[in-house]
Write a protein that holds these residues in place. Structure first.
Motif, PDB file in Angstrom:
ATOM      1  N   GLY A 519       0.795  -1.222   0.000  1.00 25.55           N
ATOM      2  CA  GLY A 519       0.000   0.000   0.000  1.00 25.55           C
ATOM      3  C   GLY A 519       0.826   1.269   0.000  1.00 25.55           C
ATOM      4  N   ARG A 520       2.139   1.146  -0.271  1.00 25.49           N
ATOM      5  CA  ARG A 520       3.020   2.328  -0.280  1.00 25.49           C
ATOM      6  C   ARG A 520       3.101   2.886  -1.697  1.00 25.49           C
ATOM      7  NH1 ARG A 520       8.155   0.359   3.272  1.00 25.49           N
ATOM      8  NH2 ARG A 520       9.047   2.229   2.291  1.00 25.49           N
ATOM      9  N   MET A 521       2.015   3.504  -2.113  1.00 27.17           N
ATOM     10  CA  MET A 521       1.892   3.929  -3.506  1.00 27.17           C
ATOM     11  C   MET A 521       2.805   5.105  -3.855  1.00 27.17           C
ATOM     12  SD  MET A 521       0.053   1.601  -4.525  1.00 27.17           S
ATOM     13  CE  MET A 521       0.118   2.151  -6.224  1.00 27.17           C
ATOM     14  N   ASP A 522       3.087   5.973  -2.878  1.00 30.64           N
ATOM     15  CA  ASP A 522       4.004   7.092  -3.153  1.00 30.64           C
ATOM     16  C   ASP A 522       5.405   6.564  -3.445  1.00 30.64           C
ATOM     17  OD1 ASP A 522       1.995   8.919  -2.815  1.00 30.64           O
ATOM     18  OD2 ASP A 522       2.472   9.340  -0.709  1.00 30.64           O
ATOM     19  N   ASP A 523       5.844   5.582  -2.636  1.00 28.48           N
ATOM     20  CA  ASP A 523       7.158   4.973  -2.879  1.00 28.48           C
ATOM     21  C   ASP A 523       7.179   4.230  -4.211  1.00 28.48           C
ATOM     22  OD1 ASP A 523       8.264   5.903  -0.519  1.00 28.48           O
ATOM     23  OD2 ASP A 523       7.652   4.135   0.629  1.00 28.48           O
ATOM     24  N   ALA A 524       6.069   3.573  -4.530  1.00 26.18           N
ATOM     25  CA  ALA A 524       5.982   2.851  -5.815  1.00 26.18           C
ATOM     26  C   ALA A 524       6.109   3.832  -6.972  1.00 26.18           C
ATOM     27  CB  ALA A 524       4.666   2.089  -5.896  1.00 26.18           C
ATOM     28  N   THR A 525       5.455   4.988  -6.852  1.00 25.54           N
ATOM     29  CA  THR A 525       5.531   6.013  -7.904  1.00 25.54           C
ATOM     30  C   THR A 525       6.960   6.532  -8.046  1.00 25.54           C
ATOM     31  OG1 THR A 525       3.262   6.661  -7.391  1.00 25.54           O
ATOM     32  CG2 THR A 525       4.565   8.201  -8.689  1.00 25.54           C
ATOM     33  N   PHE A 526       7.665   6.683  -6.904  1.00 25.95           N
ATOM     34  CA  PHE A 526       9.059   7.130  -6.927  1.00 25.95           C
ATOM     35  C   PHE A 526       9.934   6.120  -7.676  1.00 25.95           C
ATOM     36  CE2 PHE A 526      13.272   6.752  -4.882  1.00 25.95           C
ATOM     37  CZ  PHE A 526      13.808   7.974  -5.262  1.00 25.95           C
ATOM     38  N   VAL A 527       9.740   4.835  -7.400  1.00 29.00           N
ATOM     39  CA  VAL A 527      10.519   3.789  -8.074  1.00 29.00           C
ATOM     40  C   VAL A 527      10.231   3.790  -9.572  1.00 29.00           C
ATOM     41  CG1 VAL A 527      10.900   1.289  -8.271  1.00 29.00           C
ATOM     42  CG2 VAL A 527      10.697   2.335  -6.020  1.00 29.00           C
ATOM     43  N   VAL A 528       8.973   4.059  -9.939  1.00 30.17           N
ATOM     44  CA  VAL A 528       8.615   4.139 -11.361  1.00 30.17           C
ATOM     45  C   VAL A 528       9.413   5.251 -12.040  1.00 30.17           C
ATOM     46  CG1 VAL A 528       6.773   4.735 -12.991  1.00 30.17           C
ATOM     47  CG2 VAL A 528       6.315   3.148 -11.122  1.00 30.17           C
ATOM     48  N   SER A 529       9.512   6.402 -11.380  1.00 31.15           N
ATOM     49  CA  SER A 529      10.262   7.519 -11.970  1.00 31.15           C
ATOM     50  C   SER A 529      11.746   7.167 -12.101  1.00 31.15           C
ATOM     51  CB  SER A 529      10.090   8.790 -11.128  1.00 31.15           C
ATOM     52  OG  SER A 529      10.652   8.616  -9.833  1.00 31.15           O
ATOM     53  N   ARG A 530      12.311   6.476 -11.079  1.00 35.13           N
ATOM     54  CA  ARG A 530      13.711   6.041 -11.158  1.00 35.13           C
ATOM     55  C   ARG A 530      13.909   5.032 -12.284  1.00 35.13           C
ATOM     56  NH1 ARG A 530      16.670   6.570  -6.257  1.00 35.13           N
ATOM     57  NH2 ARG A 530      18.331   5.389  -7.309  1.00 35.13           N
ATOM     58  N   MET A 531      12.935   4.185 -12.455  1.00 35.77           N
ATOM     59  CA  MET A 531      13.000   3.168 -13.502  1.00 35.77           C
ATOM     60  C   MET A 531      13.049   3.823 -14.884  1.00 35.77           C
ATOM     61  SD  MET A 531      10.275   0.096 -14.170  1.00 35.77           S
ATOM     62  CE  MET A 531      10.536  -1.125 -15.453  1.00 35.77           C
ATOM     63  N   LYS A 532      12.220   4.831 -15.074  1.00 37.01           N
ATOM     64  CA  LYS A 532      12.189   5.523 -16.366  1.00 37.01           C
ATOM     65  C   LYS A 532      13.487   6.289 -16.607  1.00 37.01           C
ATOM     66  CE  LYS A 532       7.152   5.911 -16.738  1.00 37.01           C
ATOM     67  NZ  LYS A 532       5.990   6.808 -16.766  1.00 37.01           N
ATOM     68  N   CYS A 551      -6.342   1.555  -6.963  1.00 38.54           N
ATOM     69  CA  CYS A 551      -7.760   1.236  -6.744  1.00 38.54           C
ATOM     70  C   CYS A 551      -8.009   0.805  -5.297  1.00 38.54           C
ATOM     71  CB  CYS A 551      -8.216   0.142  -7.709  1.00 38.54           C
ATOM     72  SG  CYS A 551      -8.413   0.712  -9.417  1.00 38.54           S
ATOM     73  N   ARG A 552      -7.099   0.002  -4.755  1.00 40.92           N
ATOM     74  CA  ARG A 552      -7.263  -0.425  -3.360  1.00 40.92           C
ATOM     75  C   ARG A 552      -7.177   0.756  -2.405  1.00 40.92           C
ATOM     76  NH1 ARG A 552      -4.257  -4.730  -5.332  1.00 40.92           N
ATOM     77  NH2 ARG A 552      -2.271  -3.844  -4.600  1.00 40.92           N
ATOM     78  N   LYS A 553      -6.421   1.776  -2.817  1.00 46.14           N
ATOM     79  CA  LYS A 553      -6.310   2.985  -2.008  1.00 46.14           C
ATOM     80  C   LYS A 553      -7.424   3.994  -2.314  1.00 46.14           C
ATOM     81  CE  LYS A 553      -2.610   2.649   0.605  1.00 46.14           C
ATOM     82  NZ  LYS A 553      -2.626   2.913   2.045  1.00 46.14           N
ATOM     83  N   ASN A 554      -8.323   3.560  -3.210  1.00 38.76           N
ATOM     84  CA  ASN A 554      -9.461   4.409  -3.590  1.00 38.76           C
ATOM     85  C   ASN A 554      -9.002   5.698  -4.278  1.00 38.76           C
ATOM     86  OD1 ASN A 554     -12.265   4.401  -3.740  1.00 38.76           O
ATOM     87  ND2 ASN A 554     -12.486   5.757  -1.969  1.00 38.76           N
ATOM     88  N   PHE A 585     -15.013  -0.656  -9.491  1.00 47.05           N
ATOM     89  CA  PHE A 585     -16.335  -0.019  -9.614  1.00 47.05           C
ATOM     90  C   PHE A 585     -17.417  -0.896  -8.980  1.00 47.05           C
ATOM     91  CE2 PHE A 585     -14.325   2.218 -13.326  1.00 47.05           C
ATOM     92  CZ  PHE A 585     -14.363   3.480 -12.753  1.00 47.05           C
ATOM     93  N   CYS A 586     -17.309  -2.209  -9.178  1.00 43.71           N
ATOM     94  CA  CYS A 586     -18.303  -3.120  -8.609  1.00 43.71           C
ATOM     95  C   CYS A 586     -18.272  -3.094  -7.078  1.00 43.71           C
ATOM     96  CB  CYS A 586     -18.058  -4.544  -9.102  1.00 43.71           C
ATOM     97  SG  CYS A 586     -18.532  -4.804 -10.824  1.00 43.71           S
ATOM     98  N   SER A 587     -17.061  -3.087  -6.526  1.00 47.55           N
ATOM     99  CA  SER A 587     -16.957  -3.091  -5.065  1.00 47.55           C
ATOM    100  C   SER A 587     -17.492  -1.805  -4.451  1.00 47.55           C
ATOM    101  CB  SER A 587     -15.495  -3.288  -4.650  1.00 47.55           C
ATOM    102  OG  SER A 587     -14.705  -2.204  -5.094  1.00 47.55           O
ATOM    103  N   ASN A 588     -17.548  -0.749  -5.276  1.00 44.26           N
ATOM    104  CA  ASN A 588     -18.093   0.518  -4.800  1.00 44.26           C
ATOM    105  C   ASN A 588     -19.547   0.714  -5.233  1.00 44.26           C
ATOM    106  OD1 ASN A 588     -15.866   2.362  -3.468  1.00 44.26           O
ATOM    107  ND2 ASN A 588     -14.877   1.210  -5.123  1.00 44.26           N
TER     108      ASN A 588
END
Length: 749
Positions: A519-532, A551-554, A585-588
């Motif tokens: 659930g650490r989406m900010d860190d995941a986004t940071f790794v994506v930028s490093r990857m690029k 989606c899990r983080k809404n 969408f279904c879960s919501n």
């Protein structure tokens, strides 16, 4: 008529002598004559002639009777020697012009002109073109050595038209195989294969006056097979035809030398194994001693094509023709047998070598190949025993590769402790440890859940000077991500960057997946930028993981950004992408957008699968909209190519039983039986709950019998429901029989 300016006689400067040394290799003679001869015999006609020529003015030569007398006594070869020994090119040209003016000396002109060319080649090669034109204009016959010199010079200078003009101007009687070889050299040097081939075709004619020799074959194949060949691609068919043609003219393929083996290797690389076979056998049939290297080249090719029949035949033919196999020959056989998991046959060959039956002793490479083969098929214990036998060989001790193969075998079999023992023994024996050893153990430990031990080993080996590489860090980072230790994974990632190890895409994918799962989406986004920044691109799997995480983080806006990024990167969404969004969408309870996603999915040519339908059905069941859920089920059963599975039925049966829809649930059980969909304990648990509410004990007993028939074991929920119910109604004995596997319903009593 072209005129060449004549200069007065002068003593050749030191530079001319140096030029003579530099250009001596251009001489047309097999043994070039140096520009001067030491200690001349002053009384000989040649010495007297040279003395007169060097002490008198050229204008007096026609009236100098002594000179004329001396020249008349000289043979053409002697005139050649005189001309060669004149001080410089201008002197030689003066003398040649004097001879040309005297008809009685015309027989000496060709050799005198040859000497002029030789002197010009040493002093001023640029005048050769003018001299050749002069010879044509004044009909001066070229000697074979003069023509050879000019052909070499023009060929090296890419003056191929002039080269052919020299060849055409030669007297037919002077043309021979060696001269044609030089012309072919000139053409091939500049990639003119087709022009060379025309000459070669003439040489290969049945009644050719100048048939090819071994030099011809060497010239052709050394040119067209070299890596920096600049001409058009010569096809395998053309090469095969050339080999055959040379053989027909008595030029054995064996005489090609190094290039014979290269031809076979080329055919094998191009999977032209039949051509390689034909060429090798052309050499064997010619009666020449074919080198074992040529046979090894074909054996390697046949091994890659798994043609063991011809490998065995070739080994037999080698023996029959006295071609002794070497260590490489047996290595090829053993390596291929091991790769194909035919380890027993590889062991048999090894034992023949160990027993001295084949005259070649196994080396460490042979042993390692067999040990590796044993480990690949899970026979690492036999590999270990073979290493012990290897120790008995004085010249063949286990090395780093031996240990690495065994450690890998034991680790892959989950015997990590044995792998560790070998590693420790390796250290005690003083066998070098490398990063492959480290990676093998670390990978084995991580795959069997011993991540802490892997990290400890990594730290210990680093202290011994063995640094980890990208593979080491990738394995460890992935392992820590898998056990949700993201902080340790990120720390290793930073360490990896600091140590200059180039991260590959796998490291980034592992980190992104682990961070998203945590659930650490900010860190995941940071790794994506490093990857690029590192030049890597996200694949569809990584995009799906990120979209799922958002989606899990809404965070639907972030998921939408990822979708847009996918489109920009040219990565097409797949079923997982759409199913992730649809589930969100279904879960919501947002069925409007869920249906839009499904419509877009179908529009993109992706057929909804059981996950897609399952998400919709689950959402409708959760919101107690059983009719909508049943409509989707009906669509699946009738028009869809995706049949409902046990999970779909369980959702519907459970929801129906909870909402007083037991009769419909029972019809679904009939559908499952008809469509051969096997119920599981969850299916029966939902039914037992519904039947208990309706007090339909006999029906429940029938389903209990059904579970027994289908070997569907009750779980703790089943036992909880039945224990409570059957105790209430006094049928606890039936529960005991059910647990023991007996029938309990009235219809079977």
């Amino acid at each position: 008529m072209m005129r060449i300016t004549l200069k007065p006689f002068k003593t050749p400067p030191a530079a001319a002598t140096a030029a003579a040394d530099i250009h001596r290799h251009f001489s047309a003679d097999v043994h070039p004559v140096p520009p001067s001869t030491p200690s001349p015999d002053l009384s000989s006609p040649i010495s007297q002639t040279l003395s007169l020529l060097q002490t008198t003015d050229p204008t007096s030569w026609p009236t100098n009777s002594n000179l004329q007398t001396l020249l008349s006594s000289l043979s053409p070869p002697a005139v050649l020697r005189v001309t060669r020994q004149l001080p410089n090119y201008q002197n030689a040209l003066h003398f040649f012009n004097h001879l040309k003016a005297a008809p009685e000396l015309s027989d000496s002109l060709p050799l005198a002109f040859q000497a002029v060319l030789e002197v010009a080649m040493r002093e001023n090669p640029g005048t050769l073109c003018e001299l050749f034109v002069l010879s044509k204009e004044q009909n001066i016959p070229l000697s074979v050595n003069a023509a050879t010199l000019l052909i070499k010079y023009f060929g090296r200078g890419k003056k191929l038209d002039e080269m052919m003009s020299v060849f055409d101007s030669m007297d037919e009687e002077l043309k021979n195989t060696d001269v044609l070889n030089l012309v072919i050299v000139g053409f091939l040097k500049w990639g003119r294969f087709d022009d060379a081939l025309k000459l070669l075709d003439e040489m290969l004619e049945p009644d050719s006056c100048y048939p090819p020799n071994t030099n011809t074959a060497g010239i052709v194949f050394s040119s067209i097979l070299k890596k920096n060949w600049s001409g058009r691609r010569v096809t395998d068919e053309e090469i095969c035809n050339l080999v055959t043609s040379f053989s027909e003219h008595g030029v054995s393929p064996k005489s090609f030398g190094f290039w014979f083996t290269q031809i076979i290797k080329r055919f094998c690389r191009n999977r032209e194994f039949d051509k390689a076979w034909v060429v090798l056998h052309e050499g064997i049939k010619s009666g020449s001693d074919v080198e074992v290297a040529s046979c090894n080249a074909l054996l390697t090719g046949l091994a890659h094509s798994h043609d063991f029949a011809r490998m065995n035949l070739l080994m037999k033919e080698m023996k029959e023709n006295g071609i002794k196999p070497n260590i490489v020959t047996y290595g090829i056989t053993i390596n291929q047998l091991s790769k194909l998991r035919r380890v027993d046959e590889a062991l048999e060959v090894l034992e023949q070598m160990r027993g001295g039956e084949v005259g070649v002793e196994p080396d460490v490479v042979i042993y390692n190949t067999v040990i590796n083969g044993l480990c690949k098929v899970g026979r690492q214990d036999e590999g270990l025993k073979l290493m012990e036998k290897m120790r008995l060989e004085k010249k063949c001790q286990p090395n780093m590769i031996t240990y690495n193969c065994l450690i890998d075998g034991f680790c892959k079999a989950g015997e990590i402790d044995k792998g560790n023992e070998l590693f420790e023994h390796m250290s005690k024996e003083g066998v070098e440890i490398n990063v492959v050893t480290l990676n093998t153990l670390v990978d084995g430990m991580c795959k069997h859940g011993r991540v802490s031990s892997a990290m400890e080993l990594f730290n210990n080996i680093r202290e011994k000077g063995v640094k980890g590489n990208a593979v080491t860090y990738t394995v460890l980072i992935t392992a820590f991500c898998n056990v949700n230790n993201i902080d340790r994974a990120m720390k290793l990632f930073d360490e990896m960057q600091e140590n200059g190890c180039s991260s590959d895409a796998v490291v980034y994918y592992s980190l992104i997946s682990g961070l998203c799962q945590a659930g650490r989406m900010d860190d995941a986004t940071f790794v994506v930028s490093r990857m690029k920044e590192a030049g890597f691109c996200l694949d569809v799997v990584s995009y799906n993981i990120l979209i799922g995480g958002f989606c899990r983080k809404n965070k639907l806006d972030k998921a939408a950004e990822m979708l847009k990024d996918m489109e920009t990167a040219g990565v097409k969404p797949d079923r997982v992408t759409y199913n992730t969004l649809l589930s969100f969408f279904c879960s919501n309870g947002d069925f409007k957008h869920a249906h839009k996603v499904m419509k877009k999915m179908i529009g993109d040519g992706l057929t909804p699968n059981v996950v897609t339908y399952g998400a919709m059905i689950q959402a409708y069941c959760t919101s107690n909209n059983i009719d909508a859920a049943m409509k989707i089920y009906t669509d699946m059963s009738s028009s869809s190519k995706v049949p409902p599975n046990t999970v779909i039925y369980n959702m519907l049966i459970d929801s129906l039983c909870k909402n007083d829809g037991l009769e419909v649930a029972l019809t679904l059980m009939d559908d499952m039986k008809e469509k051969a969909v096997r119920p599981n304990s969850n299916t029966y648990n939902a039914l037992f709950k519904g039947l208990r509410q309706r007090k339909m004990l006999e029906k429940a007993l029938e389903f209990m019998d059904q579970m027994t028939e289908q070997a569907c074991n009750p779980d703790y929920v089943t036992m909880e429901i039945l224990t409570e119910w059957l105790s209430e109604v006094g049928e606890i004995e039936k529960l005991r029989k059910f647990v023991q596997g007996y029938q309990v319903s009235a219809s079977t009593m």
